[in-house]
Design a protein around this motif. Structure first.
Motif, PDB file in Angstrom:
ATOM      1  N   PRO A  52      14.047  -4.083  -8.610  1.00  0.00           N
ATOM      2  CA  PRO A  52      15.178  -3.780  -9.736  1.00  0.00           C
ATOM      3  C   PRO A  52      14.713  -4.133 -10.991  1.00  0.00           C
ATOM      4  CG  PRO A  52      15.752  -5.383  -8.421  1.00  0.00           C
ATOM      5  CD  PRO A  52      14.540  -4.997  -7.598  1.00  0.00           C
ATOM      6  N   ASN A  53      14.029  -5.095 -11.338  1.00  0.00           N
ATOM      7  CA  ASN A  53      13.688  -5.245 -12.573  1.00  0.00           C
ATOM      8  C   ASN A  53      12.382  -4.771 -13.315  1.00  0.00           C
ATOM      9  OD1 ASN A  53      15.450  -7.728 -13.197  1.00  0.00           O
ATOM     10  ND2 ASN A  53      14.251  -8.763 -11.344  1.00  0.00           N
ATOM     11  N   LYS A  56      13.200  -2.464 -16.489  1.00  0.00           N
ATOM     12  CA  LYS A  56      13.016  -3.251 -17.837  1.00  0.00           C
ATOM     13  C   LYS A  56      11.335  -3.330 -17.947  1.00  0.00           C
ATOM     14  CE  LYS A  56      12.997  -7.404 -20.271  1.00  0.00           C
ATOM     15  NZ  LYS A  56      13.523  -8.637 -20.409  1.00  0.00           N
ATOM     16  N   ALA A  59      10.183  -0.182 -19.572  1.00  0.00           N
ATOM     17  CA  ALA A  59      10.527  -0.181 -20.952  1.00  0.00           C
ATOM     18  C   ALA A  59       9.649  -1.014 -22.002  1.00  0.00           C
ATOM     19  CB  ALA A  59      11.849  -0.293 -21.284  1.00  0.00           C
ATOM     20  N   VAL A  60       9.374  -2.328 -21.623  1.00  0.00           N
ATOM     21  CA  VAL A  60       8.427  -2.951 -22.337  1.00  0.00           C
ATOM     22  C   VAL A  60       7.095  -2.469 -22.622  1.00  0.00           C
ATOM     23  CG1 VAL A  60       7.371  -5.289 -22.499  1.00  0.00           C
ATOM     24  CG2 VAL A  60       9.840  -5.119 -21.848  1.00  0.00           C
ATOM     25  N   GLY A 110       6.255 -12.460  -7.968  1.00  0.00           N
ATOM     26  CA  GLY A 110       7.037 -11.494  -7.589  1.00  0.00           C
ATOM     27  C   GLY A 110       6.918 -10.307  -8.543  1.00  0.00           C
ATOM     28  N   LEU A 131       6.245 -12.824 -16.165  1.00  0.00           N
ATOM     29  CA  LEU A 131       7.412 -13.028 -17.310  1.00  0.00           C
ATOM     30  C   LEU A 131       6.933 -11.803 -18.299  1.00  0.00           C
ATOM     31  CD1 LEU A 131       9.679 -14.458 -18.343  1.00  0.00           C
ATOM     32  CD2 LEU A 131       8.090 -16.147 -19.503  1.00  0.00           C
ATOM     33  N   GLU A 196      14.824   2.067  -8.131  1.00  0.00           N
ATOM     34  CA  GLU A 196      16.133   1.128  -8.072  1.00  0.00           C
ATOM     35  C   GLU A 196      16.159   0.242  -9.356  1.00  0.00           C
ATOM     36  OE1 GLU A 196      16.242  -0.974  -3.818  1.00  0.00           O
ATOM     37  OE2 GLU A 196      16.453  -2.663  -5.407  1.00  0.00           O
ATOM     38  N   THR A 197      17.267  -0.184  -9.868  1.00  0.00           N
ATOM     39  CA  THR A 197      17.573  -1.062 -11.084  1.00  0.00           C
ATOM     40  C   THR A 197      18.458  -2.106 -10.676  1.00  0.00           C
ATOM     41  OG1 THR A 197      17.738  -1.167 -13.230  1.00  0.00           O
ATOM     42  CG2 THR A 197      19.020   0.554 -12.081  1.00  0.00           C
ATOM     43  N   ILE A 198      18.802  -2.858 -11.723  1.00  0.00           N
ATOM     44  CA  ILE A 198      19.692  -3.893 -11.384  1.00  0.00           C
ATOM     45  C   ILE A 198      21.060  -3.474 -11.421  1.00  0.00           C
ATOM     46  CG2 ILE A 198      20.854  -5.878 -11.886  1.00  0.00           C
ATOM     47  CD1 ILE A 198      18.302  -6.684 -13.352  1.00  0.00           C
ATOM     48  N   GLY A 199      21.900  -3.260 -10.000  1.00  0.00           N
ATOM     49  CA  GLY A 199      23.049  -2.802  -9.824  1.00  0.00           C
ATOM     50  C   GLY A 199      23.089  -1.424  -9.685  1.00  0.00           C
ATOM     51  N   SER A 200      22.086  -0.705  -9.553  1.00  0.00           N
ATOM     52  CA  SER A 200      22.247   0.709  -8.987  1.00  0.00           C
ATOM     53  C   SER A 200      20.934   1.536  -8.852  1.00  0.00           C
ATOM     54  CB  SER A 200      22.970   1.700 -10.274  1.00  0.00           C
ATOM     55  OG  SER A 200      22.042   1.664 -11.583  1.00  0.00           O
TER      56      SER A 200
END
Lengths: 274, 583
Positions: A52-53, A56, A59-60, A110, A131, A196-200
């Motif tokens: 899910p992360n 992001k 995008a980075v 992770g 990170l 998958e992403t956070i929440g959807s």
């Protein structure tokens, strides 16, 4: 009375400590400066459609590519963790070589995580950096270091046989006495599928730089020939592109590593169809 | 478009020297390790010599313990127990802790040897191997002064601003490598100070922690005195140059709207009081944290492309208010708890994630369940935004019958529902041979936030459960547990049953099953959700101070918690062996 004075003194002391936080001068944040180098950093991005992360982190990565134009080569590894296709998935990005490569880069905390030139950074528990916010600064740090070899790439693609031939010309900046390794990655991008992403779930997410194959071992193949200053060494590789892959969306990434440390010295990338 | 300015050439020069600086830092770290070990042996020899000289007649004694976990991993792709190095190529993993403590007079010295071989404790999704001295310490009392050096476990108040402790199932061991001094002005008033660096497995974090704590005891009245135990605590944290460098390097890539000027030092303060009067105990603690750098995964960050992403460093003050009131009225006893937490992420290095580098410990606000299915969904204390309350009531109807009701509710400060639990339990003990426990639990658990699983939403469960113990004779007993979890979310509904036969004083045999009766989740490799049986078969042998247990286990993926600190662990398939021994 005497005891009460001690108590008052101690509690007064604590009260004074309360105001400590107001006095420190903040550390200035320097502006970014693009390093003047021909070095290219290999980014091995540990990802998965069930991570899910990862959007992001992707995008980075895009920002990194625009911040350091032409100085990064990304390979997205859909190995064993969080990679099972979703209900909405049309494709399965997992491959045995991706799993093998992810195992080779274990352990890591992770996903998302990325290996940046396969360096182990001090204070990072493992080689893969989990990170995401630190990736740009580590890449900048690598770009400011010296490197040993320049790489020039060219490709020839035969649409009839679907065979692509890669010519990698290795140009040592100085004669190199230590053992070096070469790794060749085949990647494909512009694939629209679920993520998958956070929440959807994003049904139409654009997946880039997916590792499809490697033409060497995961750790790289030993370069047997001597690496002599100003004497280009030519390495050639062939790969037959499966029918299901689109050559126009594919890239080849080459990386040269120090066989002792495993750290990547230099990387290069080229599109199969220019 | 990137809108960075190319202006600071001095910084560029600094960055080119980083490699050398990093090499220097590594040398310093290695030197630090040798220095700490040398200090330990010097101090030990000095204190032992001093003690032996002054107390020749006082003979010391040695105590200790040994704990061993060993796992044999048996790959089972039907329950997702595969893909990890332990299943694919290592097959065996384990951990052990050998703890020795020597006491002579007012001196105590201890050492612990830790070993991890292909262990899945540090990272449940990977393998970890290392071994060495996990802890050493020395304590000595001189009249009103107590001193301690080495790896120190301690806390201030309830631990909100400082707690160093060990929780092995979660690989938490954040003891402080340093020194502590406690001076007792009188029986009712003391002050304690400590300083050091936090442990990180077999290494230490380079940031420093300094703390002060004072407690004052007051008593009013003779027959039923009202007592007050008032405490005040202070923590000063300085992050390391490396940690700051990483923060600065990250902030450098932030747009001005998200940037801030970070500082090395931050401070936390706590004021707490326990009031006791007759059967009433009231604890209240307020904690404040100065502006401190922390990573907020929910904060919006503007990217140079114009898009927004979640997760960035922030620099904000934090606070926690916590209170607990316990009282008894006849057969009724109650505990009420409330807590409000805002931006209280307090770690030795703001770049650390998951369970690493915690300085603070924020008490959980839910019942610590022990039965298998009621414990399946447990909330992880939210350090950035949480408001919660809990009521726990026990009523003794008679000597044979007791009821326990527990209600807890946890929201974010923005009132997003995180967790609800209503737990109702009855215990009926008609005679010395029988003991019946039965009840029901209702949980609402925000899986989306706690486990970051999209589309998971709120998991709603109802779990009726029973536990019946029958003592056949003084030496033989049989216990039966049965639980049913009804839910339409996550894995779907579960049935759990356990039978345990005890042959005192040495043997316990147990077998249990956990069965996914109404499965909702399709596991890897399956086409549709499948009903899967998770059996366990085990035997425990106890003799004197030794306890051995061997179990065949198939275990579904789930949350493992300890005191509100939780993590998601993958499925397990294999054989588990544990040994616990007091030396």
């Amino acid at each position: 009375m005497k005891g009460n004075k001690k108590i008052q003194f101690i509690y007064g002391l604590f009260s004074l400590l309360f105001f400590l936080g107001c006095t420190e001068t903040p550390v200035p944040i320097p502006e970014f400066e693009l390093p003047n180098t021909d070095r290219v950093v290999l980014i091995e991005y540990l990802t998965g459609v069930k991570c899910p992360n990862c959007p992001k982190a992707t995008a980075v990565l895009k920002n990194i590519e625009s911040t350091f134009p032409g100085k990064t080569a990304v390979v997205a590894i859909h190995g064993r963790l969080q990679t099972e296709p979703l209900k909405e998935s049309k494709f399965d990005f997992r491959t045995p070589i991706a799993t093998q490569l992810e195992n080779f880069h274990s352990p890591f905390l992770g996903k998302p995580a990325a290996l940046l030139n396969r360096n182990k950074f001090i204070d990072e528990p493992f080689k893969p950096v989990d990170l995401v916010d630190l990736w740009p600064s580590y890449i900048e740090e690598i770009l400011r270091q010296e490197y040993l070899i320049d790489i020039l790439l060219s490709t020839q693609y035969d649409p009839t046989t679907r065979v692509v031939t890669l010519q990698a010309s290795l140009l040592p900046k100085n004669t190199i006495s230590k053992q070096m390794k070469i790794s060749v990655f085949i990647t494909e991008g512009e694939i629209i599928d679920a993520q998958e992403t956070i929440g959807s779930i994003i049904a139409e997410y654009k997946h880039e730089n997916i590792l499809r194959a490697m033409l060497t071992n995961v750790a790289g193949d030993d370069i047997q020939e001597p690496l002599i200053k100003a004497s280009p060494l030519l390495k050639s590789f062939n790969y037959t592109i499966p029918e299901t892959f689109k050559p126009e969306n594919m890239e080849i990434v080459v990386a040269i590593a120090d066989a002792t440390t495993g750290n990547i010295d230099q990387a290069a990338k080229i599109k199969i169809l220019k | 478009m990137v809108d960075y300015k190319v202006s600071n050439k001095v910084f560029g020069k600094c960055v080119t020297q980083k490699v050398k600086m990093r090499q220097d830092k590594m040398k310093v770290k290695a030197f630090d390790k040798r220095k700490y070990k040398a200090s330990f042996w010097l101090l030990l020899v000095f204190l032992l010599a001093q003690n032996l000289y002054s107390q020749e007649k006082d003979r010391g004694y040695l105590t200790g313990s040994l704990d061993v976990n060993a796992n044999v991993f048996i790959k089972d792709s039907s329950i997702n127990a595969f893909g990890l190095p332990q299943y694919e190529r290592q097959f065996f993993g384990g951990e052990s802790w050998l703890n020795l403590q020597y006491n002579i007079g007012t001196l105590t010295a201890g050492i612990r040897y830790d070993m991890f071989i292909n262990s899945n404790l540090r990272n449940p999704n990977d393998s970890y191997s290392d071994q060495g001295i996990g802890r050493w310490y020395m304590k000595k009392s001189f009249d009103k002064l107590d001193i301690q050096a080495g790896y120190i476990y301690d806390q201030i108040g309830s631990g909100i601003i400082y707690r160093s402790y060990e929780t092995r199932p979660l690989f938490i061991d954040n003891s402080l490598l340093g020194a502590s001094v406690n001076y007792k002005f009188s029986d009712r008033f003391n002050i304690k100070g400590f300083a050091g660096k936090q442990k990180d497995a077999f290494d230490i974090y380079q940031g420093t922690i300094k703390g002060l704590n004072s407690e004052l005891y007051n008593s009013f009245g003779e027959e039923n005195p009202l007592t007050l135990l008032t405490g005040i605590g202070f923590i000063h944290k300085t992050i390391s140059d490396d940690a700051m460098e990483r923060v600065v390097n990250s902030l450098k890539s932030y747009l001005p709207v998200d940037r801030f000027g970070p500082v090395y030092n931050s401070y936390a303060y706590s004021l707490y009081n326990t009031l006791s009067y007759k059967a009433v105990t009231w604890y209240v603690e307020g904690a404040l944290k100065s502006r401190d750098i922390f990573y907020n995964p929910d904060a919006q960050k503007l990217e140079p492309s114009g898009a927004s992403t979640f997760g960035k460093y922030e620099f904000k003050r934090g606070s926690v208010l916590y209170s607990s009131l316990s009282f008894s009225l006849g057969n009724l006893s109650m505990t009420l708890e409330g807590k409000r937490t805002e931006n209280f992420s307090f770690r030795i290095d703001p770049n650390l994630r998951l369970l690493r580098g915690y300085i603070s410990y924020i008490p959980p606000m839910n019942r610590q369940n022990t039965y298998r299915l009621p414990a399946r969904y447990a909330p992880f204390t939210q350090e950035l935004s949480e408001q919660a309350f809990q009521i726990d009531a026990k009523y003794r109807w008679s000597k044979k019958f007791q009821t326990n009701l527990n209600v807890s509710a946890i929201n974010t400060l923005q009132n997003v529902k995180l967790y609800r639990e209503i737990y109702f339990e009855n215990t009926f003990k008609p005679n010395t041979n029988w003991n019946f426990t039965f009840g029901v639990q209702n949980v609402q658990y925000n899986q989306n936030i706690y486990e970051q699983k999209p589309d998971a939403g709120i998991v709603k469960t109802i779990v009726p459960f029973t536990d019946i113990l029958y003592k056949i004779s003084n030496k033989k007993s049989i216990r039966w547990e049965a639980q049913y979890m009804s839910t339409q979310q996550d894995f779907g509904s579960w049935l759990y049953s356990l039978i345990e036969v005890g042959l005192a004083p040495s043997w316990i045999f147990e077998t249990s099953i956990m069965y996914n009766v109404d499965p909702k989740r399709t596991l890897v490799g399956a086409i549709k959700p499948e009903k899967i049986l998770y059996p366990t078969l085990g035997v425990t042998y106890s003799k004197d101070v030794n306890r051995l247990q061997i179990k065949y286990v198939k275990q579904v993926e789930g949350i493992v918690c300890s005191g509100g600190i939780c993590r998601l662990e993958p499925a397990f398939s294999g054989v588990r062996f544990t040994l616990s021994s007091q030396l």
